[in-house]
Design an enzyme around this catalytic site. Structure first.
Site, PDB file in Angstrom:
ATOM      1  N   LYS A  22       0.832  -1.210   0.000  1.00  0.00           N
ATOM      2  CA  LYS A  22       0.000   0.000   0.000  1.00  0.00           C
ATOM      3  C   LYS A  22       0.864   1.257   0.000  1.00  0.00           C
ATOM      4  O   LYS A  22       0.630   2.188  -0.773  1.00  0.00           O
ATOM      5  CB  LYS A  22      -0.927  -0.040   1.228  1.00  0.00           C
ATOM      6  CG  LYS A  22      -1.876   1.126   1.345  1.00  0.00           C
ATOM      7  CD  LYS A  22      -3.070   0.792   2.212  1.00  0.00           C
ATOM      8  CE  LYS A  22      -2.771   0.753   3.692  1.00  0.00           C
ATOM      9  NZ  LYS A  22      -2.473   2.080   4.270  1.00  0.00           N
ATOM     10  N   GLN A 170       4.541   9.206   7.408  1.00  0.00           N
ATOM     11  CA  GLN A 170       3.640  10.113   6.684  1.00  0.00           C
ATOM     12  C   GLN A 170       4.076  11.554   6.874  1.00  0.00           C
ATOM     13  O   GLN A 170       4.082  12.344   5.932  1.00  0.00           O
ATOM     14  CB  GLN A 170       2.201   9.920   7.165  1.00  0.00           C
ATOM     15  CG  GLN A 170       1.643   8.563   6.776  1.00  0.00           C
ATOM     16  CD  GLN A 170       0.234   8.337   7.274  1.00  0.00           C
ATOM     17  OE1 GLN A 170      -0.327   9.164   7.996  1.00  0.00           O
ATOM     18  NE2 GLN A 170      -0.348   7.215   6.909  1.00  0.00           N
ATOM     19  N   ASP A 326       1.830  -1.087  11.839  1.00  0.00           N
ATOM     20  CA  ASP A 326       0.486  -1.533  11.455  1.00  0.00           C
ATOM     21  C   ASP A 326       0.213  -2.992  11.831  1.00  0.00           C
ATOM     22  O   ASP A 326      -0.892  -3.489  11.611  1.00  0.00           O
ATOM     23  CB  ASP A 326       0.292  -1.366   9.944  1.00  0.00           C
ATOM     24  CG  ASP A 326       0.252   0.107   9.545  1.00  0.00           C
ATOM     25  OD1 ASP A 326      -0.190   0.934  10.367  1.00  0.00           O
ATOM     26  OD2 ASP A 326       0.666   0.422   8.418  1.00  0.00           O
ATOM     27  N   ARG A 357      -6.510   1.838  17.976  1.00  0.00           N
ATOM     28  CA  ARG A 357      -6.278   0.386  17.890  1.00  0.00           C
ATOM     29  C   ARG A 357      -6.003  -0.256  19.242  1.00  0.00           C
ATOM     30  O   ARG A 357      -6.251  -1.456  19.409  1.00  0.00           O
ATOM     31  CB  ARG A 357      -5.137   0.085  16.901  1.00  0.00           C
ATOM     32  CG  ARG A 357      -5.573   0.310  15.470  1.00  0.00           C
ATOM     33  CD  ARG A 357      -4.506  -0.020  14.452  1.00  0.00           C
ATOM     34  NE  ARG A 357      -5.075   0.091  13.107  1.00  0.00           N
ATOM     35  CZ  ARG A 357      -4.362   0.252  11.994  1.00  0.00           C
ATOM     36  NH1 ARG A 357      -3.042   0.302  12.057  1.00  0.00           N
ATOM     37  NH2 ARG A 357      -4.957   0.344  10.826  1.00  0.00           N
TER      38      ARG A 357
HETATM   39  C1  S3P Z   1       2.439   4.839   6.237  1.00  0.00           C
HETATM   40  C2  S3P Z   1       2.971   5.196   7.446  1.00  0.00           C
HETATM   41  C3  S3P Z   1       2.411   4.749   8.734  1.00  0.00           C
HETATM   42  C4  S3P Z   1       1.472   3.571   8.578  1.00  0.00           C
HETATM   43  C5  S3P Z   1       0.519   3.762   7.428  1.00  0.00           C
HETATM   44  C6  S3P Z   1       1.279   3.924   6.134  1.00  0.00           C
HETATM   45  C7  S3P Z   1       3.053   5.341   5.002  1.00  0.00           C
HETATM   46  O1  S3P Z   1       1.695   5.826   9.312  1.00  0.00           O
HETATM   47  O2  S3P Z   1       0.748   3.371   9.763  1.00  0.00           O
HETATM   48  O3  S3P Z   1      -0.356   2.664   7.303  1.00  0.00           O
HETATM   49  O4  S3P Z   1       2.757   4.812   3.909  1.00  0.00           O
HETATM   50  O5  S3P Z   1       3.861   6.281   5.092  1.00  0.00           O
HETATM   51  P1  S3P Z   1       2.395   6.900  10.311  1.00  0.00           P
HETATM   52  O6  S3P Z   1       3.248   7.781   9.487  1.00  0.00           O
HETATM   53  O7  S3P Z   1       1.223   7.637  10.919  1.00  0.00           O
HETATM   54  O8  S3P Z   1       3.147   6.080  11.310  1.00  0.00           O
END
Ligand code: S3P
Length: 447
Positions: A22, A170, A326, A357
Site C-alpha cells: 500500500k 507520513q 500496522d 487500535r
Molecule cells: C504509512 C505510514 C504509517 C502507517 C501507514 C502507512 C506510510 O503511518 O501506519 O499505514 O505509507 O507512510 P504513520 O506515518 O502515521 O506512522
C-alpha cells in the site's frame, strides 16, 4: 454492512501472493504523476485507499490509465505542474493519501478541499499542517486540525529543516514532498527511522536525496525542483498484509504457507522479528532487489515460508515499533493464543490510526474471552496457551486491520468470532476472504 464470521476449519496450507504494498503503491502514483513522461506501475494495490490517491492525482491533472493487463500507465505533469481540482476530493479512509498529498500540494500554487470517511475525519492533521504551514501553505480546517480542510499551497515556498515530534513516515514524507517543489534543500531529522519508500523512489527517479546519521538521528534531505524521470516499477507484495498470514499460519496447528514476492524493506519487517521472538517458524527464502538498484532505489523482495509453532509470550519486544506499526493488532492476537503474559508498551501512536487500535483490540479481545489490560501506551495480553474462548462480536470502527486481525484470531477460537463489518478490508487487502479460505481458513460473509 456484511458481517464476517471467523471459525476454525483446517490447517492453513498453500502458496500465495498478497496484493501490492500500500505504501509503495501510493508513492508510485504520486511520484510518477510528477515525472516528465510515461511511467508504468505493475502490481499496484487496487484497494480503496490507493484508488483514492489515483482519483486525487487525476483531479490535479495527471493521466492515470489502467491497461488491459492490469498494469497502470501514468503520464506525469512535472514537478510544479499540479493544477487545482474543480471539486472537493474525497480521500475515503486513507490517512496516507491525505497527508502525503497535503505535502505535495503545499508547494504548488493551488487550492484543494479534502474530506474523508468518519474514521479519516477523526484523525489528526495538525502533525502535517504545522510543518507545511512553515513552507507557506495556508489551511482552513474543521476545529483547526481535522478534515474537511482546505489547503492553499504557496507559489513561493521556503525550505524547512524539520524534526518531527513523532515517529511517522507520513509526516516525514509530507515534508519531503513539499520540499520537492521548493527551491533549496529541505531537511527532515528523524529520531526514529521510519519506512523509507519515499526516499528510495525519489532517488530512483533521479532526485538528489541524501541520508546521514548523527547521534542516532537519521537526517534525510532533498534538493528541490528536480526533473523526475519516469519509472517502471514492480510493486512488491505488502508485508503488512502478509502479517495476517504469518500470524494465522503460526497459530493454527499443522499450517505451512509460502508467500511469494513480499516487500522486505528492513524498516517494515519488524513483524517477522516479533513473531520469531514468540517462537514462530518463519524463513526468508530467495531475497532479491527490484527497481532501479543501480540508482540507489529499489526495494528488497523475498519469499516467506511460515509453519505452525507453539507461541510463547513476549515481555520485552526488542523490535523497533516503527518497523511494524500496522502489525500490532495481529501481534496482539498471536499473544492471545500464546503461552504466558505479553506486555507491549510505547505504542501511543496506535491510538491515532484508522481507529484507536489499543482500545479496539482491548475491547475485541475481552469480548472473546481474552484477559487484557489497556495501558495508556500499550496492552497487556494474557495468553490462553492455545484456543481462545471466542464467541464474541467485534466492532471494526472502519479499520481494516481490526477486521483482519479478528478474522485471524477466529481461526483459534472455540466459538466463532463475529466481525461486524467486513467492508473496510477492501481498503488494503482486496480478496482477503477468498485468499484465506483458499488456504483452509474458516471465514464466511454473512449478510
Ligand atoms: C504509512 C505510514 C504509517 C502507517 C501507514 C502507512 C506510510 O503511518 O501506519 O499505514 O505509507 O507512510 P504513520 O506515518 O502515521 O506512522
Amino acid at each position: 454492512m456484511s458481517k464476517l464470521i471467523s471459525s476454525p476449519n483446517s490447517a492453513l496450507t498453500g502458496k500465495v501472493r498478497v496484493p501490492g504494498d500500500k505504501s509503495i503503491s501510493h508513492r508510485a502514483l504520486m511520484l510518477s504523476a510528477l515525472a516528465v513522461g510515461r511511467s508504468e506501475v505493475r502490481g499496484l494495490l487496487e484497494g480503496d485507499d490507493v484508488l483514492a490517491t489515483a482519483a486525487a492525482m487525476r483531479a490535479m491533472g495527471a493521466t492515470i490509465n489502467r491497461l488491459a493487463d492490469g498494469h497502470y500507465e501514468v503520464y506525469g505533469v512535472g514537478v510544479g505542474g499540479l493544477t487545482s481540482p474543480d471539486d472537493i476530493i474525497d480521500m475515503g479512509n486513507s490517512g496516507t493519501s491525505t497527508r502525503l498529498l497535503l505535502g505535495l500540494i503545499a508547494s504548488h500554487d493551488i487550492t484543494v478541499t479534502m474530506t474523508g470517511d468518519a474514521s479519516l475525519r477523526s484523525r489528526p492533521m495538525g502533525r502535517v499542517m504545522d510543518p507545511l504551514g512553515e513552507f507557506g501553505a495556508e489551511f482552513s480546517a474543521r476545529d483547526d486540525r481535522f478534515l474537511p480542510l482546505t489547503i492553499s499551497g504557496t507559489a513561493q515556498p521556503l525550505v524547512l529543516d524539520y524534526s518531527p515530534p513523532m515517529a511517522s513516515a507520513q509526516v516525514k514524507s509530507a515534508v519531503l514532498l513539499a520540499g520537492l517543489n521548493t527551491p533549496g534543500r529541505t531537511i527532515v531529522r528523524e529520531r526514529v527511522a521510519t519506512r523509507d519508500h519515499t526516499e528510495r523512489m525519489l532517488r530512483a527517479m533521479g532526485a538528489d536525496i541524501r541520508e546521514s546519521h548523527e547521534d542516532g538521528v537519521r537526517i534525510v534531505s532533498i534538493e528541490g525542483q528536480p526533473e523526475l524521470s519516469p519509472i517502471a516499477i514492480d510493486v512488491p507484495g505488502d508485508i503488512s498484509s502478509s502479517a495476517f498470514l504469518l500470524a494465522a499460519a503460526s497459530m493454527v496447528p499443522g499450517s505451512d504457507v509460502v508467500i511469494e514476492d513480499v516487500g522486505l524493506n528492513p524498516l517494515r519487517t519488524g513483524i517477522i522479528g516479533a513473531l520469531t521472538a514468540m517462537g514462530a517458524d518463519i524463513t526468508v527464502e530467495s531475497e532479491s532487489t527490484i527497481g532501479r538498484e543501480a540508482m540507489g532505489g529499489g526495494e528488497p523482495v523475498g519469499t516467506l515460508r511460515v509453519r505452525a509453532a507453539a507461541l510463547k509470550a513476549v515481555t520485552d519486544l526488542s523490535v523497533d515499533p516503527s518497523t511494524m506499526i500496522d502489525e500490532f493488532p495481529v501481534l496482539f492476537c498471536a499473544a492471545a493464543v500464546a503461552e504466558g503474559v505479553s506486555r507491549f508498551t510505547g505504542l501511543e501512536e496506535l491510538r491515532v490510526k484508522e481507529s484507536d487500535r489499543l482500545n479496539a483490540m482491548a475491547v475485541g479481545l475481552a469480548a472473546n474471552g481474552v484477559q487484557v489490560e489497556e495501558l495508556p501506551d500499550g496492552l497487556v495480553v494474557h495468553g490462553c496457551g492455545g484456543r481462545v474462548p471466542g464467541g464474541g462480536s467485534v466492532e471494526t470502527h472502519l479499520d481494516h486491520r481490526i477486521a483482519m486481525s479478528f478474522s485471524v484470531l477466529g481461526q483459534m477460537a472455540t466459538a466463532p468470532i463475529t466481525i461486524d463489518d467486513a467492508s473496510p478490508i477492501q481498503t488494503s487487502f482486496p480478496g482477503f476472504t477468498d485468499l484465506m479460505t483458499g488456504l483452509g481458513a474458516g471465514l464466511a460473509l454473512d449478510g
